[in-house]
Scaffold this motif. Sequence first.
Motif, PDB file in Angstrom:
ATOM      1  N   PHE A   7     -30.859  42.062  -2.019  1.00 51.53           N
ATOM      2  CA  PHE A   7     -30.332  42.137  -0.661  1.00 51.53           C
ATOM      3  C   PHE A   7     -30.715  40.892   0.108  1.00 51.53           C
ATOM      4  O   PHE A   7     -31.852  40.433   0.031  1.00 51.53           O
ATOM      5  N   ASP A   8     -29.760  40.348   0.856  1.00 51.75           N
ATOM      6  CA  ASP A   8     -30.048  39.269   1.800  1.00 51.75           C
ATOM      7  C   ASP A   8     -30.546  39.898   3.087  1.00 51.75           C
ATOM      8  O   ASP A   8     -30.053  40.958   3.506  1.00 51.75           O
ATOM      9  N   VAL A   9     -31.519  39.245   3.718  1.00 53.58           N
ATOM     10  CA  VAL A   9     -32.126  39.749   4.952  1.00 53.58           C
ATOM     11  C   VAL A   9     -32.191  38.594   5.939  1.00 53.58           C
ATOM     12  O   VAL A   9     -32.574  37.479   5.576  1.00 53.58           O
ATOM     13  N   VAL A  10     -31.819  38.863   7.178  1.00 57.00           N
ATOM     14  CA  VAL A  10     -31.908  37.880   8.244  1.00 57.00           C
ATOM     15  C   VAL A  10     -33.057  38.297   9.157  1.00 57.00           C
ATOM     16  O   VAL A  10     -33.154  39.468   9.532  1.00 57.00           O
ATOM     17  N   TRP A  62     -35.604  37.311  12.666  1.00 52.51           N
ATOM     18  CA  TRP A  62     -35.809  36.514  13.872  1.00 52.51           C
ATOM     19  C   TRP A  62     -36.884  37.151  14.727  1.00 52.51           C
ATOM     20  O   TRP A  62     -37.154  38.333  14.645  1.00 52.51           O
ATOM     21  N   ARG A  63     -37.526  36.311  15.536  1.00 53.85           N
ATOM     22  CA  ARG A  63     -38.578  36.767  16.445  1.00 53.85           C
ATOM     23  C   ARG A  63     -37.959  37.328  17.715  1.00 53.85           C
ATOM     24  O   ARG A  63     -37.035  36.758  18.272  1.00 53.85           O
ATOM     25  N   ALA A  64     -38.495  38.466  18.162  1.00 57.20           N
ATOM     26  CA  ALA A  64     -38.063  39.069  19.421  1.00 57.20           C
ATOM     27  C   ALA A  64     -39.214  39.918  19.953  1.00 57.20           C
ATOM     28  O   ALA A  64     -39.724  40.786  19.241  1.00 57.20           O
ATOM     29  N   ASP A  65     -39.623  39.648  21.177  1.00 55.79           N
ATOM     30  CA  ASP A  65     -40.667  40.442  21.826  1.00 55.79           C
ATOM     31  C   ASP A  65     -41.926  40.572  20.970  1.00 55.79           C
ATOM     32  O   ASP A  65     -42.432  41.671  20.750  1.00 55.79           O
ATOM     33  N   ARG A  66     -42.408  39.440  20.458  1.00 53.08           N
ATOM     34  CA  ARG A  66     -43.646  39.383  19.666  1.00 53.08           C
ATOM     35  C   ARG A  66     -43.586  40.150  18.355  1.00 53.08           C
ATOM     36  O   ARG A  66     -44.587  40.478  17.758  1.00 53.08           O
ATOM     37  N   ARG A  67     -42.399  40.490  17.925  1.00 53.08           N
ATOM     38  CA  ARG A  67     -42.207  41.191  16.655  1.00 53.08           C
ATOM     39  C   ARG A  67     -41.186  40.412  15.834  1.00 53.08           C
ATOM     40  O   ARG A  67     -40.433  39.592  16.370  1.00 53.08           O
ATOM     41  N   LEU A  68     -41.161  40.683  14.564  1.00 57.79           N
ATOM     42  CA  LEU A  68     -40.168  40.083  13.690  1.00 57.79           C
ATOM     43  C   LEU A  68     -39.129  41.146  13.371  1.00 57.79           C
ATOM     44  O   LEU A  68     -39.462  42.209  12.846  1.00 57.79           O
ATOM     45  N   THR A  69     -37.881  40.875  13.744  1.00 53.00           N
ATOM     46  CA  THR A  69     -36.785  41.787  13.431  1.00 53.00           C
ATOM     47  C   THR A  69     -36.201  41.384  12.086  1.00 53.00           C
ATOM     48  O   THR A  69     -35.960  40.210  11.827  1.00 53.00           O
ATOM     49  N   LEU A  70     -35.967  42.386  11.243  1.00 54.81           N
ATOM     50  CA  LEU A  70     -35.407  42.168   9.911  1.00 54.81           C
ATOM     51  C   LEU A  70     -34.109  42.959   9.815  1.00 54.81           C
ATOM     52  O   LEU A  70     -34.105  44.175   9.968  1.00 54.81           O
ATOM     53  N   TYR A  71     -33.004  42.255   9.567  1.00 56.55           N
ATOM     54  CA  TYR A  71     -31.688  42.886   9.506  1.00 56.55           C
ATOM     55  C   TYR A  71     -31.112  42.705   8.108  1.00 56.55           C
ATOM     56  O   TYR A  71     -31.094  41.595   7.565  1.00 56.55           O
ATOM     57  N   VAL A  72     -30.635  43.805   7.525  1.00 53.68           N
ATOM     58  CA  VAL A  72     -30.040  43.795   6.187  1.00 53.68           C
ATOM     59  C   VAL A  72     -28.531  44.004   6.345  1.00 53.68           C
ATOM     60  O   VAL A  72     -28.068  45.138   6.504  1.00 53.68           O
ATOM     61  N   PRO A  73     -27.746  42.921   6.351  1.00 46.61           N
ATOM     62  CA  PRO A  73     -26.302  43.057   6.554  1.00 46.61           C
ATOM     63  C   PRO A  73     -25.612  43.951   5.528  1.00 46.61           C
ATOM     64  O   PRO A  73     -24.670  44.665   5.861  1.00 46.61           O
ATOM     65  N   GLY A  74     -26.070  43.960   4.306  1.00 47.42           N
ATOM     66  CA  GLY A  74     -25.431  44.734   3.252  1.00 47.42           C
ATOM     67  C   GLY A  74     -25.426  46.227   3.500  1.00 47.42           C
ATOM     68  O   GLY A  74     -24.564  46.941   2.981  1.00 47.42           O
ATOM     69  N   ILE A  75     -26.384  46.708   4.297  1.00 49.78           N
ATOM     70  CA  ILE A  75     -26.417  48.141   4.621  1.00 49.78           C
ATOM     71  C   ILE A  75     -26.421  48.368   6.133  1.00 49.78           C
ATOM     72  O   ILE A  75     -26.607  49.492   6.579  1.00 49.78           O
ATOM     73  N   GLU A  76     -26.231  47.286   6.890  1.00 48.46           N
ATOM     74  CA  GLU A  76     -26.183  47.347   8.353  1.00 48.46           C
ATOM     75  C   GLU A  76     -27.346  48.143   8.930  1.00 48.46           C
ATOM     76  O   GLU A  76     -27.165  49.094   9.702  1.00 48.46           O
TER      77      GLU A  76
END
Length: 70
Positions: free
Chosen positions: A7-10, A12-26
């Motif tokens: 799985f590809d994962v995108v 990014w930093r937001a509000d002192r946390r790291l957000t991890l988004y997996v487009p393949g499963i939204e």
Amino acid sequence: MNGRHHFDVVAWRADRRLTLYVPGIEASTTVDDPRGAEDAVRELIADLTGVPADEITCDIRLGRPWRSGA
């Protein structure tokens, strides 16, 4: 099941946390410590797909899943 599931994962930093988004499963999750990012995203994918976590590989890249102003 002996196959690997990639799985590809995108991320990014937001509000002192790291957000991890997996487009393949939204789906997305967040972590406080980036060192736990891969484990957290593998657990998320396993929970949502039923694939065993030890069969999941991820390619995490920094960025955003979309571009604003396009």
